[in-house]
Write a protein that holds these residues in place. Structure first.
Motif, PDB file in Angstrom:
ATOM      1  N   GLY A 135     -28.063  21.131 -34.793  1.00  0.00           N
ATOM      2  CA  GLY A 135     -27.748  22.905 -34.793  1.00  0.00           C
ATOM      3  C   GLY A 135     -28.576  23.976 -35.242  1.00  0.00           C
ATOM      4  O   GLY A 135     -28.111  24.723 -36.355  1.00  0.00           O
ATOM      5  N   TRP A 136     -30.122  23.604 -35.929  1.00  0.00           N
ATOM      6  CA  TRP A 136     -31.110  24.057 -36.459  1.00  0.00           C
ATOM      7  C   TRP A 136     -31.186  25.634 -36.076  1.00  0.00           C
ATOM      8  O   TRP A 136     -32.170  26.712 -36.749  1.00  0.00           O
ATOM      9  N   LEU A 137     -31.131  26.175 -35.038  1.00  0.00           N
ATOM     10  CA  LEU A 137     -31.621  27.161 -33.867  1.00  0.00           C
ATOM     11  C   LEU A 137     -30.382  28.551 -33.877  1.00  0.00           C
ATOM     12  O   LEU A 137     -30.540  28.893 -33.789  1.00  0.00           O
ATOM     13  N   ASP A 138     -29.219  27.679 -34.290  1.00  0.00           N
ATOM     14  CA  ASP A 138     -27.801  27.907 -33.692  1.00  0.00           C
ATOM     15  C   ASP A 138     -27.458  29.841 -34.250  1.00  0.00           C
ATOM     16  O   ASP A 138     -27.722  30.347 -33.524  1.00  0.00           O
ATOM     17  N   SER A 139     -28.392  30.145 -35.699  1.00  0.00           N
ATOM     18  CA  SER A 139     -28.703  31.155 -36.181  1.00  0.00           C
ATOM     19  C   SER A 139     -28.862  32.287 -35.396  1.00  0.00           C
ATOM     20  O   SER A 139     -28.459  33.590 -35.222  1.00  0.00           O
ATOM     21  N   GLN A 140     -29.746  31.676 -35.027  1.00  0.00           N
ATOM     22  CA  GLN A 140     -31.501  32.625 -34.417  1.00  0.00           C
ATOM     23  C   GLN A 140     -30.820  32.970 -33.003  1.00  0.00           C
ATOM     24  O   GLN A 140     -30.985  33.989 -32.419  1.00  0.00           O
ATOM     25  N   GLU A 141     -30.196  31.954 -32.253  1.00  0.00           N
ATOM     26  CA  GLU A 141     -30.051  32.023 -30.664  1.00  0.00           C
ATOM     27  C   GLU A 141     -28.480  32.829 -31.000  1.00  0.00           C
ATOM     28  O   GLU A 141     -28.652  34.255 -30.013  1.00  0.00           O
ATOM     29  N   ILE A 142     -27.732  33.518 -31.868  1.00  0.00           N
ATOM     30  CA  ILE A 142     -26.561  34.121 -31.993  1.00  0.00           C
ATOM     31  C   ILE A 142     -27.186  35.516 -32.092  1.00  0.00           C
ATOM     32  O   ILE A 142     -27.144  36.126 -31.629  1.00  0.00           O
ATOM     33  N   LEU A 143     -28.225  35.631 -33.383  1.00  0.00           N
ATOM     34  CA  LEU A 143     -28.621  37.092 -33.623  1.00  0.00           C
ATOM     35  C   LEU A 143     -29.344  37.368 -31.505  1.00  0.00           C
ATOM     36  O   LEU A 143     -28.732  38.459 -31.613  1.00  0.00           O
ATOM     37  N   ILE A 144     -30.209  36.677 -31.662  1.00  0.00           N
ATOM     38  CA  ILE A 144     -30.738  37.084 -30.347  1.00  0.00           C
ATOM     39  C   ILE A 144     -29.359  37.820 -29.253  1.00  0.00           C
ATOM     40  O   ILE A 144     -29.553  38.194 -28.733  1.00  0.00           O
ATOM     41  N   ARG A 145     -28.486  36.620 -28.985  1.00  0.00           N
ATOM     42  CA  ARG A 145     -27.741  36.831 -27.781  1.00  0.00           C
ATOM     43  C   ARG A 145     -26.513  37.522 -27.529  1.00  0.00           C
ATOM     44  O   ARG A 145     -25.460  38.128 -26.703  1.00  0.00           O
ATOM     45  N   GLY A 146     -26.159  37.277 -28.973  1.00  0.00           N
ATOM     46  CA  GLY A 146     -25.006  38.230 -29.310  1.00  0.00           C
ATOM     47  C   GLY A 146     -23.714  37.447 -29.075  1.00  0.00           C
ATOM     48  O   GLY A 146     -22.279  38.258 -28.976  1.00  0.00           O
ATOM     49  N   LYS A 147     -23.846  36.275 -28.601  1.00  0.00           N
ATOM     50  CA  LYS A 147     -22.211  35.522 -28.507  1.00  0.00           C
ATOM     51  C   LYS A 147     -22.765  34.166 -28.367  1.00  0.00           C
ATOM     52  O   LYS A 147     -23.540  33.412 -29.054  1.00  0.00           O
ATOM     53  N   GLY A 148     -21.104  33.650 -28.579  1.00  0.00           N
ATOM     54  CA  GLY A 148     -21.332  32.024 -28.397  1.00  0.00           C
ATOM     55  C   GLY A 148     -21.917  31.836 -27.327  1.00  0.00           C
ATOM     56  O   GLY A 148     -22.715  32.078 -26.095  1.00  0.00           O
ATOM     57  N   ARG A 149     -21.935  30.510 -27.558  1.00  0.00           N
ATOM     58  CA  ARG A 149     -22.796  29.401 -26.198  1.00  0.00           C
ATOM     59  C   ARG A 149     -22.175  29.176 -25.402  1.00  0.00           C
ATOM     60  O   ARG A 149     -21.032  28.655 -25.180  1.00  0.00           O
ATOM     61  N   ASN A 150     -22.536  29.033 -24.048  1.00  0.00           N
ATOM     62  CA  ASN A 150     -21.340  29.424 -22.807  1.00  0.00           C
ATOM     63  C   ASN A 150     -22.455  27.789 -22.157  1.00  0.00           C
ATOM     64  O   ASN A 150     -24.020  27.813 -21.722  1.00  0.00           O
ATOM     65  N   GLY A 151     -21.350  26.700 -22.252  1.00  0.00           N
ATOM     66  CA  GLY A 151     -22.272  25.547 -21.792  1.00  0.00           C
ATOM     67  C   GLY A 151     -23.036  25.340 -20.417  1.00  0.00           C
ATOM     68  O   GLY A 151     -23.559  24.543 -21.001  1.00  0.00           O
ATOM     69  N   SER A 152     -23.025  26.027 -19.816  1.00  0.00           N
ATOM     70  CA  SER A 152     -23.306  26.320 -18.951  1.00  0.00           C
ATOM     71  C   SER A 152     -24.930  26.597 -18.133  1.00  0.00           C
ATOM     72  O   SER A 152     -26.068  26.336 -17.815  1.00  0.00           O
ATOM     73  N   GLU A 153     -25.358  27.347 -19.807  1.00  0.00           N
ATOM     74  CA  GLU A 153     -25.977  28.176 -19.956  1.00  0.00           C
ATOM     75  C   GLU A 153     -27.344  26.834 -19.947  1.00  0.00           C
ATOM     76  O   GLU A 153     -27.410  26.027 -21.037  1.00  0.00           O
ATOM     77  N   VAL A 154     -28.980  27.079 -19.478  1.00  0.00           N
ATOM     78  CA  VAL A 154     -29.598  26.605 -19.924  1.00  0.00           C
ATOM     79  C   VAL A 154     -30.479  26.759 -21.524  1.00  0.00           C
ATOM     80  O   VAL A 154     -30.563  28.054 -21.348  1.00  0.00           O
ATOM     81  N   PHE A 155     -30.598  25.737 -22.074  1.00  0.00           N
ATOM     82  CA  PHE A 155     -31.275  25.834 -23.681  1.00  0.00           C
ATOM     83  C   PHE A 155     -32.938  25.537 -23.357  1.00  0.00           C
ATOM     84  O   PHE A 155     -32.853  24.020 -23.197  1.00  0.00           O
ATOM     85  N   ASN A 156     -34.182  25.985 -23.922  1.00  0.00           N
ATOM     86  CA  ASN A 156     -35.198  24.951 -24.090  1.00  0.00           C
ATOM     87  C   ASN A 156     -35.237  25.241 -25.258  1.00  0.00           C
ATOM     88  O   ASN A 156     -36.059  26.593 -25.410  1.00  0.00           O
TER      89      ASN A 156
END
Ligand SMILES: *[C@@H]1O[C@H](CO)[C@@H](O)[C@H](O)[C@H]1NC(C)=O
Ligand SMILES: *[C@@H]1O[C@H](CO)[C@@H](O)[C@H](O)[C@H]1NC(C)=O
Ligand SMILES: *[C@@H]1O[C@H](CO)[C@@H](O)[C@H](O)[C@H]1NC(C)=O
Ligand SMILES: *[C@@H]1O[C@H](CO)[C@@H](O)[C@H](O)[C@H]1NC(C)=O
Ligand SMILES: *[C@@H]1O[C@H](CO)[C@@H](O)[C@H](O)[C@H]1NC(C)=O
Ligand SMILES: *[C@@H]1O[C@H](CO)[C@@H](O)[C@H](O)[C@H]1NC(C)=O
Length: 566
Positions: A135-156
């Motif tokens: 979960g090291w990048l969780d807070s950044q990803e949320i700030l960028i995307r403005g939403k929770g994770r959609n499991g089927s989204e690709v995350f690199n």
């Protein structure tokens, strides 16, 4: 009427208490024990290496100011005359050098200085470490995307340039010029190298003598790099200059300087402390149940509306002018550390004492039971003595346990003392003088008061119970009490979960440093935090690590470097 209830104790007392006759309590303490210790932990740990390694999934996003004339380092392997944007700065030159100097080819070092205060945003946790399963990048990803994770989204997770560009674009309207993050040491993601806020100090070819000749590595021209392409450097095996063998050790040593002392030069705005531990974020409550703080995730668990509310809160605090205080001006981070300073060592001592004496009693060792009990009284009284008014309840000083008539309503630890202990630093916020507080500060206040209430009431209980015990107790009775107090202290320590208690067992000799596994340096033998390992707090046990050139710290191999130009 002041009342609070919760895990620890019920206490209600009259509206006017004796802390000061001018103070009338006007508020009640809304104890929220669900996230208070986490908020407190995050607050006390900002910009410090160990707690953010031990609790790696950062939940706090906080703006601040980079003080002028801070030296900023950027090393690279190509000879270009200016870095493209965005790129990374290290605060410690050892970090830049450590990344680059042991890689084949020449090494160039840019040194910059900011010539005015700079608005930055800091992500706590191991926010500059890359992993697709932690979960090291969780807070950044949320700030960028403005939403929770959609499991089927690709995350690199390796796509640092994309992340950097998104963050810079996000913060640009608010005048944010850079983002502070941490792996082994702290870095500054810098959005624009043409900004008049920075000036070049030097640009040198610092290739270590003895580096095998190798052509400098060219980068694709800026903007031409296909999206999602990491910047690959040649991997090992390579033969670095023998002089560069200490580079990783030096980097580890620089990071160790921040083990428990915050990164200097950054002034955080505590009145703008935005946290995913805010209890209004209900979607995160369920998933956290039964998990330790190390395991808390955000991105996979948060609802879209909770995610959006944090992004809005962040925008709101960034619209305020960061350089001016907005609340009463209390330094909340220092306050949290003063509390840890006062209690941390004492709790450890009481814990060890209870551990020792229960084992000794169980083993049937010959002990002075009166002295053992007196030690518990001393150890539990010492952090409380400041708050106990002995003039009326304790008419003449009698060294305990020489016969002060202790009643079951031990008078000297009463609701007034508990109140003073709990609110010693924040009572002014309960008084008649109104202080403007931001909503973020209210969260900090609740967190501090909840932690204080727990410390004071647990210690108060041990103190009064130990006073009420018989001076010359029977073995089995004393063992029973000691075990009860020990369980209370253990539960308190688990609830607090402070990294203050982590230390090396020995003093490290000068050719080694006390460290815990840090990404990407010495996290080679394991990767704590990987979900498949479960919660493994012992994996972070600090130990002395040798810095010898013939045994350089290993670098974690199970990942691709992406941004390597710090
Ligand atoms: C505090 O914790 C206890 C025990 O977990 C719980 O029953 C109580 O509802 C909590 N209080 C609040 C305000 O969340
Ligand atoms: C993370 O990446 C590795 C290597 O690319 C892959 O094998 C693994 O399935 C990924 N894990 C997750 C949770 O996406
Ligand atoms: C998740 O992402 C996929 C692919 O991008 C999309 O088809 C799907 O509708 C999304 N689901 C939700 C709930 O947003
Ligand atoms: C506990 O016992 C150990 C071993 O006898 C001793 O070294 C240590 O000082 C004791 N600690 C306390 C707090 O009594
Ligand atoms: C036990 O400890 C108490 C308190 O320190 C002391 O007064 C007493 O003399 C001790 N007893 C023995 C037998 O040493
Ligand atoms: C607590 O004790 C002090 C004296 O030590 C006394 O003045 C005060 O009234 C007591 N407070 C309560 C709430 O009983």
């Amino acid at each position: 009427m002041f009342c609070y209830s919760g895990l620890f104790l019920l206490a209600c007392s009259s509206p006017v208490l004796s802390l000061s006759s001018q103070i009338t309590l006007s508020k009640s303490l809304d104890v929220d024990n669900t996230t208070a210790p986490y908020v407190f932990n995050s607050l006390a740990s900002l910009l410090t290496q160990w707690p953010n390694t031990y609790h790696p999934n950062g939940h706090t996003i906080i703006p601040g100011v980079l003080e002028p004339f801070t030296l900023l380092y950027h090393a690279r392997k190509d000879a270009r005359t200016a870095p493209s944007s965005p790129e990374w700065f290290a605060f410690d030159p050892e970090m830049s050098y450590g990344i680059m100097a042991r890689v084949d080819g020449q090494t160039f070092m840019f040194t910059y200085q900011n010539i005015r205060p700079i608005k930055i945003v800091y992500f706590d946790g191991m926010s500059a470490a890359l992993s697709n399963s932690s979960g090291w990048l969780d807070s950044q990803e949320i700030l960028i995307r403005g939403k929770g994770r959609n499991g089927s989204e690709v995350f690199n997770p390796w796509d640092e340039y994309d992340r950097a560009e998104s963050l810079c674009e996000w913060g640009n309207p608010f005048g944010v010029e850079g983002y502070v993050r941490m792996n082994a040491g702290f870095e500054l993601l810098w959005c624009d190298f043409t900004s008049p806020s920075i000036q070049l100090v030097s640009h040198l070819n610092i290739t270590p003598p003895g580096t095998p000749p190798g052509a400098p590595i060219g980068l694709p021209p800026p903007g031409k790099r296909p999206k999602g392409t990491p910047y690959h450097l040649p991997r090992e095996p390579f033969t670095p200059s023998p002089l560069a063998n200490v580079a990783h050790g030096d980097w580890l040593r620089a990071a160790a300087h921040r083990n428990s002392v915050p990164q200097p030069q950054i002034r955080l705005d505590f009145s703008a402390f935005v946290s995913f531990y805010h209890p209004r974020l209900r979607s995160l409550m369920g998933p956290r149940e039964g998990q330790s703080m190390r395991q808390h995730r955000i991105w996979p668990d948060i609802s879209d509306s909770d995610a959006e509310s944090v992004v809005l809160e962040m925008q709101d605090v960034l619209r305020r002018v960061v350089t001016e205080p907005h609340g009463p001006g209390l330094n909340w981070g220092e306050l949290a550390n003063v509390i840890i300073g006062k209690w941390g060592d004492r709790i450890a001592q009481l814990h060890d004492f209870l551990d020792n004496s229960t084992s000794a009693l169980r083993a049937g060792k010959d002990m002075n039971l009166t002295e053992t009990l007196l030690s518990v009284q001393r150890l539990s009284y010492s952090p409380l003595n400041l708050y106990i008014d002995t003039t009326t309840a304790w008419p003449s000083w009698n060294p305990l346990p020489a016969g002060y008539p202790v009643t079951s309503h031990t008078p000297f630890w009463n609701a007034s003392s508990l109140w003073r202990c709990t609110f010693s630093a924040t009572w002014f916020l309960h008084g008649n003088v109104p202080y403007h507080q931001t909503s973020q500060e209210k969260l900090l206040q609740t967190s501090i008061e909840t932690v204080q209430a727990r410390l004071c009431s647990d210690y108060g209980a041990i103190f009064t119970e130990s006073l009420e015990a018989k001076d010359s107790p029977e073995r089995s009775v004393l063992l029973n009490s000691l075990e009860k107090w020990q369980a209370r202290v253990v539960a308190l320590m688990q609830w607090l979960d402070w990294t203050d208690w982590l230390r090396c067992d020995e003093v490290c000799p000068s050719n080694s440093i006390c460290t815990m596994p840090l990404w990407p340096l010495n996290m080679a033998w394991q990767r704590p935090g990987a979900p498949e390992q479960g919660d493994t707090p012992t994996a972070w046990k600090p130990r002395c690590e040798k810095l010898d050139a013939d045994r350089p710290p290993r670098r974690y191999r199970g990942y691709e470097y992406d941004h390597l130009d710090e």
